[in-house]
Design a protein around this motif. Structure first.
Motif, mmCIF file in Angstrom:
data_model
loop_
_atom_site.group_PDB
_atom_site.id
_atom_site.type_symbol
_atom_site.label_atom_id
_atom_site.label_comp_id
_atom_site.label_asym_id
_atom_site.label_seq_id
_atom_site.Cartn_x
_atom_site.Cartn_y
_atom_site.Cartn_z
ATOM 1 N N ALA A 295 -13.316 1.610 0.157
ATOM 2 C CA ALA A 295 -13.716 1.530 -1.103
ATOM 3 C C ALA A 295 -13.036 0.544 -2.157
ATOM 4 O O ALA A 295 -12.057 0.055 -1.446
ATOM 5 C CB ALA A 295 -13.704 3.148 -1.729
ATOM 6 N N CYS A 296 -13.351 0.657 -3.189
ATOM 7 C CA CYS A 296 -12.265 -0.248 -4.096
ATOM 8 C C CYS A 296 -11.859 0.601 -5.226
ATOM 9 O O CYS A 296 -12.796 1.553 -5.631
ATOM 10 C CB CYS A 296 -13.365 -1.353 -4.981
ATOM 11 S SG CYS A 296 -14.030 -2.371 -3.482
ATOM 12 N N GLY A 297 -10.836 0.109 -5.837
ATOM 13 C CA GLY A 297 -10.289 0.787 -6.965
ATOM 14 C C GLY A 297 -10.401 2.003 -7.037
ATOM 15 O O GLY A 297 -9.533 2.676 -6.071
ATOM 16 N N THR A 298 -10.557 3.022 -8.160
ATOM 17 C CA THR A 298 -10.587 4.267 -8.105
ATOM 18 C C THR A 298 -10.875 4.982 -6.954
ATOM 19 O O THR A 298 -10.459 6.045 -6.429
ATOM 20 C CB THR A 298 -11.011 4.751 -9.638
ATOM 21 O OG1 THR A 298 -10.345 4.467 -10.683
ATOM 22 C CG2 THR A 298 -11.205 6.257 -9.429
ATOM 23 N N ALA A 299 -12.169 4.611 -6.513
ATOM 24 C CA ALA A 299 -12.746 5.336 -5.354
ATOM 25 C C ALA A 299 -11.884 4.957 -3.951
ATOM 26 O O ALA A 299 -11.747 5.865 -3.121
ATOM 27 C CB ALA A 299 -14.249 4.616 -5.050
ATOM 28 N N SER A 343 -18.243 5.322 -3.419
ATOM 29 C CA SER A 343 -18.516 4.484 -4.479
ATOM 30 C C SER A 343 -19.232 5.219 -5.735
ATOM 31 O O SER A 343 -20.038 5.907 -5.298
ATOM 32 C CB SER A 343 -19.446 3.276 -4.006
ATOM 33 O OG SER A 343 -19.945 2.635 -4.954
ATOM 34 N N GLN A 344 -18.769 5.152 -6.792
ATOM 35 C CA GLN A 344 -19.622 5.660 -7.926
ATOM 36 C C GLN A 344 -20.687 5.152 -8.154
ATOM 37 O O GLN A 344 -21.796 5.746 -8.103
ATOM 38 C CB GLN A 344 -18.562 5.674 -9.225
ATOM 39 C CG GLN A 344 -19.120 6.291 -10.392
ATOM 40 C CD GLN A 344 -20.516 5.739 -11.315
ATOM 41 O OE1 GLN A 344 -21.428 6.513 -11.294
ATOM 42 N NE2 GLN A 344 -20.254 4.512 -11.424
ATOM 43 N N SER A 345 -20.903 3.772 -8.258
ATOM 44 C CA SER A 345 -22.059 3.036 -8.444
ATOM 45 C C SER A 345 -22.827 2.997 -7.266
ATOM 46 O O SER A 345 -24.182 2.784 -7.386
ATOM 47 C CB SER A 345 -21.686 1.614 -9.039
ATOM 48 O OG SER A 345 -21.138 1.005 -8.102
ATOM 49 N N ALA A 394 -13.589 3.309 -17.298
ATOM 50 C CA ALA A 394 -12.711 3.773 -16.634
ATOM 51 C C ALA A 394 -13.362 5.069 -15.713
ATOM 52 O O ALA A 394 -13.500 6.063 -16.754
ATOM 53 C CB ALA A 394 -11.636 4.007 -17.310
ATOM 54 N N SER A 395 -13.179 5.092 -14.595
ATOM 55 C CA SER A 395 -13.979 6.198 -13.856
ATOM 56 C C SER A 395 -12.801 7.538 -13.942
ATOM 57 O O SER A 395 -11.846 7.402 -13.770
ATOM 58 C CB SER A 395 -13.825 5.863 -12.654
ATOM 59 O OG SER A 395 -14.784 6.797 -11.798
ATOM 60 N N THR A 396 -13.391 8.639 -14.229
ATOM 61 C CA THR A 396 -12.862 9.734 -14.673
ATOM 62 C C THR A 396 -13.478 10.984 -13.730
ATOM 63 O O THR A 396 -12.920 11.356 -12.750
ATOM 64 C CB THR A 396 -12.544 10.252 -16.028
ATOM 65 O OG1 THR A 396 -13.721 10.260 -16.473
ATOM 66 C CG2 THR A 396 -11.755 9.485 -16.899
ATOM 67 N N LEU A 479 -3.522 2.688 -12.701
ATOM 68 C CA LEU A 479 -4.627 2.074 -12.659
ATOM 69 C C LEU A 479 -5.208 2.489 -14.073
ATOM 70 O O LEU A 479 -5.779 1.587 -15.175
ATOM 71 C CB LEU A 479 -5.617 2.193 -11.487
ATOM 72 C CG LEU A 479 -6.706 1.344 -11.742
ATOM 73 C CD1 LEU A 479 -6.760 -0.090 -11.520
ATOM 74 C CD2 LEU A 479 -7.872 1.902 -10.579
ATOM 75 N N LYS A 480 -5.577 3.616 -14.234
ATOM 76 C CA LYS A 480 -6.323 4.155 -15.546
ATOM 77 C C LYS A 480 -5.486 3.508 -16.904
ATOM 78 O O LYS A 480 -5.985 3.085 -17.749
ATOM 79 C CB LYS A 480 -6.205 5.694 -15.346
ATOM 80 C CG LYS A 480 -7.372 6.384 -16.019
ATOM 81 C CD LYS A 480 -8.550 6.463 -14.942
ATOM 82 C CE LYS A 480 -9.165 5.413 -14.371
ATOM 83 N NZ LYS A 480 -10.030 5.592 -13.463
ATOM 84 N N LEU A 481 -4.382 3.773 -16.659
ATOM 85 C CA LEU A 481 -3.212 3.318 -17.964
ATOM 86 C C LEU A 481 -3.641 1.867 -18.216
ATOM 87 O O LEU A 481 -3.604 1.380 -19.249
ATOM 88 C CB LEU A 481 -1.973 3.758 -17.784
ATOM 89 C CG LEU A 481 -1.148 3.518 -18.952
ATOM 90 C CD1 LEU A 481 -1.278 4.641 -20.090
ATOM 91 C CD2 LEU A 481 0.411 3.555 -18.705
ATOM 92 N N SER A 600 -19.769 -1.917 -12.794
ATOM 93 C CA SER A 600 -20.522 -1.870 -11.732
ATOM 94 C C SER A 600 -20.049 -3.472 -11.181
ATOM 95 O O SER A 600 -20.660 -4.185 -11.713
ATOM 96 C CB SER A 600 -21.962 -1.748 -11.928
ATOM 97 O OG SER A 600 -22.634 -1.930 -10.570
ATOM 98 N N VAL A 601 -19.414 -3.230 -10.005
ATOM 99 C CA VAL A 601 -18.892 -4.894 -9.770
ATOM 100 C C VAL A 601 -19.839 -5.204 -8.566
ATOM 101 O O VAL A 601 -19.441 -4.961 -7.252
ATOM 102 C CB VAL A 601 -17.268 -4.781 -9.298
ATOM 103 C CG1 VAL A 601 -16.874 -6.119 -8.950
ATOM 104 C CG2 VAL A 601 -16.662 -4.085 -10.476
ATOM 105 N N THR A 602 -20.932 -5.772 -8.962
ATOM 106 C CA THR A 602 -21.958 -6.328 -7.879
ATOM 107 C C THR A 602 -21.746 -7.685 -7.422
ATOM 108 O O THR A 602 -22.348 -8.457 -6.859
ATOM 109 C CB THR A 602 -23.377 -6.234 -8.255
ATOM 110 O OG1 THR A 602 -23.471 -6.789 -9.705
ATOM 111 C CG2 THR A 602 -23.737 -4.616 -8.501
#
Ligand code: F6R
Length: 604
Positions: A295-299, A343-345, A394-396, A479-481, A600-602
């Motif tokens: 996954a990437c980032g928060t995921a 992945s969220q998206s 920011a994904s929560t 990351l969120k901060l 969404s990072v496409t």
């Protein structure tokens, strides 16, 4: 990454397109623009920055026409400027595009050598120039677009509009999502169905490689092999497309507040009274020797957390990787491996590429928020997280829903593999079911968290510490901060601090310690003492037992409800999110649309 919209309507389209772009602005906000055909005349308006600048520009320079395309941009090729803003026009054709044209340099050199003059630094303009060339060669717009699409490499969703064609729009997708909306005597396209919700809820999703030729009265779709194709039109419910802030100041605030409800929804979906309810296609975990999570980032942090659960509860070894590294490392994937993509998206380019790398090598399960997404559709089993639409960049709520679904999956793995007896399994399920109420209680600490955040807002650097499953959460909190407050922050494993990062500690550095009173608490507290001995300002986040035991001498203590240690990361995500949110508020940054980011990072 970038949002596109197109309308062949019955009324003036400029206000409709701006409204639809508003609903896509989460995908990028570096510039926006639209083009229309009015009595055969093709014209456009563009503005740098957020959509409001385009709306203001339209007040003084209105654009008439009942056919149009629009775009909101997250810059990839070329700085945010009017010249680089979409739509890009070359002679009689205008184009909007989401994605990246990988062979644009070759195409641009070829076209420049033939005398085409480029106005922008973008990859997208090559699409317009190439189509202009095909039109000049005498091809009609349909054929010109088809020939152009055949030359493009990379990932894209694209829409074309032509001078002299009041009733024609051509759209195509390869790697980036695109939905067609069906109205009464009108037709729409959009990067997602939510953009089209005010106009229609009857939606057809284009598939990989599809090209659609649209008029007000007809939708013709051709597949990747150029054969006529039929794609199902479905009617979406209001729930699937509802996007309202519901009285909250920001999407992020709304989405944080929704967590008790959406977590309960996710549990209701996968838990019955006495067992799990996963799709029958889910592999039997007895047949699995190893899990790979990508996954990437928060995921990615959700995956790192789930590694603790799969390993401790189901005794299954797990490797976790960021998709952008995994895909190019070409790791060996043996038989009896399960590959899980989170992945969220469901559209993240690197995660999708990693999934495709695993195709035919392993069983593929995805954990996604958007069930129609590419990642969901290309998986053997897609497990929706049921977080509902997430708009805040920011994904929560998607993070805690990902964790919840992964926790249930780990328990199901433990059941299949017989690593937990029935009573232990039932106790863990009961612990999960207790979380929504505990999260509601944690949300009650918001004022206290806001007060701490006002102090954090003064800092230049902030560290987050955690052990066990609190370590990935420390990274997620950091990351969120940083993404919404622009304060530099890092998350470390508590025990790792003394191996280097402790050199950063002085009286100016707040250190947020995530430490429920669990089996690792004493160890974490020792590391916290090491920080305090060096004048670091500790914010201890713990339960009442932990706060009573170790709160003395800290800068701030924040008390959370008691929670089952194994799933504490799900609960402790709430103060991490609220701290980031209120620090950003205190700093006056744009919470929902932080600089340089898109939802969404496409693109790679
Ligand atoms: C951070 C954030 C990003 C995403 C990442 C992956 O708040 O939202 O780090 O988590 O871009 O996106 P998805 O989950 O859509 O694949």
């Amino acid at each position: 990454m970038c949002g596109i919209v197109g309308v062949l309507g019955r009324n003036e389209v400029a206000p409709i397109i701006v409204e639809a772009l508003k609903r896509l602005e989460y995908r990028g906000y570096d510039s926006a623009g639209l083009a229309t055909v009015n009595d055969g005349t093709l014209d456009r308006r563009r503005a740098v920055g957020k959509l409001v600048n385009l709306s203001d520009h339209l007040v003084h320079h209105p654009l008439a026409g009942k056919s149009g395309i629009g775009h909101t941009r997250w810059a990839t090729h070329g700085a945010p400027s009017v010249a680089n803003a979409h739509p890009h026009q070359a002679g009689p054709v205008a184009v909007v595009h989401n994605g990246i044209i990988e062979n644009f340099r070759t195409l641009r050199e070829e076209l420049t050598a033939e005398g085409h003059e480029f106005q922008s630094d973008t990859d997208t303009e090559t699409i317009a120039q190439l189509t202009c060339k095909h039109l000049a060669e005498g091809h009609d717009p349909r054929e010109a677009a088809r020939l152009t699409l055949g030359r493009l490499e990379g990932a894209f969703a694209v829409a074309f509009l032509f001078r002299g064609e009041n009733d024609l729009m051509i759209a195509a997708r390869k790697g980036s999502p695109l939905a067609i909306g069906h109205g009464e005597g009108e037709v729409f396209i959009g990067s997602d169905a939510i953009a089209l919700a005010p106009m229609t809820n009857r939606i057809t999703y284009l598939e990989e490689g599809d090209r659609a030729v649209l008029t007000r009265g007809s939708v013709e779709i051709f597949d990747a092999e150029d054969r006529p194709a039929t794609r199902e039109a479905r009617t979406l419910t209001a729930d699937q497309t509802r996007v309202e802030k519901g009285g909250h100041k920001h999407w992020m605030a709304k989405e944080i507040a929704e967590q008790p409800v959406v977590l309960a929804d996710a549990m209701a979906h996968y838990l019955t009274a006495d067992t799990f309810d996963f799709p029958p296609e889910l592999p039997d975990f007895k047949e699995i020797d190893r899990i790979v999570m990508v996954a990437c980032g928060t995921a990615f942090y959700a995956c790192l957390t789930a590694k603790y659960w799969f390993e401790q509860l189901a005794r299954l070894p797990v490797e976790v990787d960021v998709a952008s590294e995994f895909r190019y490392r070409e790791p060996p994937i043996g038989p009896r491996t399960l590959a899980i993509f989170v992945s969220q998206s469901g559209e993240t380019a690197d995660t999708l590429a990693a999934l495709r790398y695993c195709r035919d090598k392993a069983a593929i399960v995805s954990v996604v928020n958007v069930p129609e997404s590419s990642i969901a559709r290309e998986s053997d089993v897609a497990l929706p997280i049921l977080a509902g639409v997430e708009i805040g960049v920011a994904s929560t709520k998607a993070f805690t829903c990902q964790l919840t679904v992964l926790a249930m999956l780990a328990l199901r793995a433990a059941q299949d593999r017989g690593t937990l007896e029935a009573p232990a399994l039932a106790a863990h399920v009961a612990d999960l079911r207790a979380l929504p109420a505990q999260i509601s209680q944690a949300l009650g600490a918001e004022d206290r968290i806001a007060a701490i955040a006002r102090r954090l807002a003064e800092a230049q650097d902030i560290l987050f510490l955690g052990r066990g499953a609190m370590f990935p959460l420390a990274m997620e909190g950091a990351l969120k901060l940083k993404e919404i407050s622009y304060i530099h922050a890092e998350g470390y494993a508590s025990g790792e601090l003394k191996h280097g990062p402790i050199a950063l500690i002085d009286k100016h550095v707040p250190v947020i310690v995530l430490a429920p009173r669990d089996g690792l608490f004493d160890k974490t507290v020792s590391n916290m003492q090491e920080v305090m001995a060096r004048n670091g300002k500790v914010v201890l986040i713990s339960d009442s037992a932990g706060a009573a035991e170790a709160g003395a001498g800290t800068w701030e203590v924040l008390t959370m409800p008691r929670v089952a240690p194994v799933f504490a990361a799900i609960l402790y995500a709430i103060p991490a999110q609220l701290l980031a949110y209120h620090t950003a508020i205190a700093k006056g940054t744009d919470v929902d649309q932080p600089r340089n980011l898109a939802k969404s990072v496409t693109v790679e």
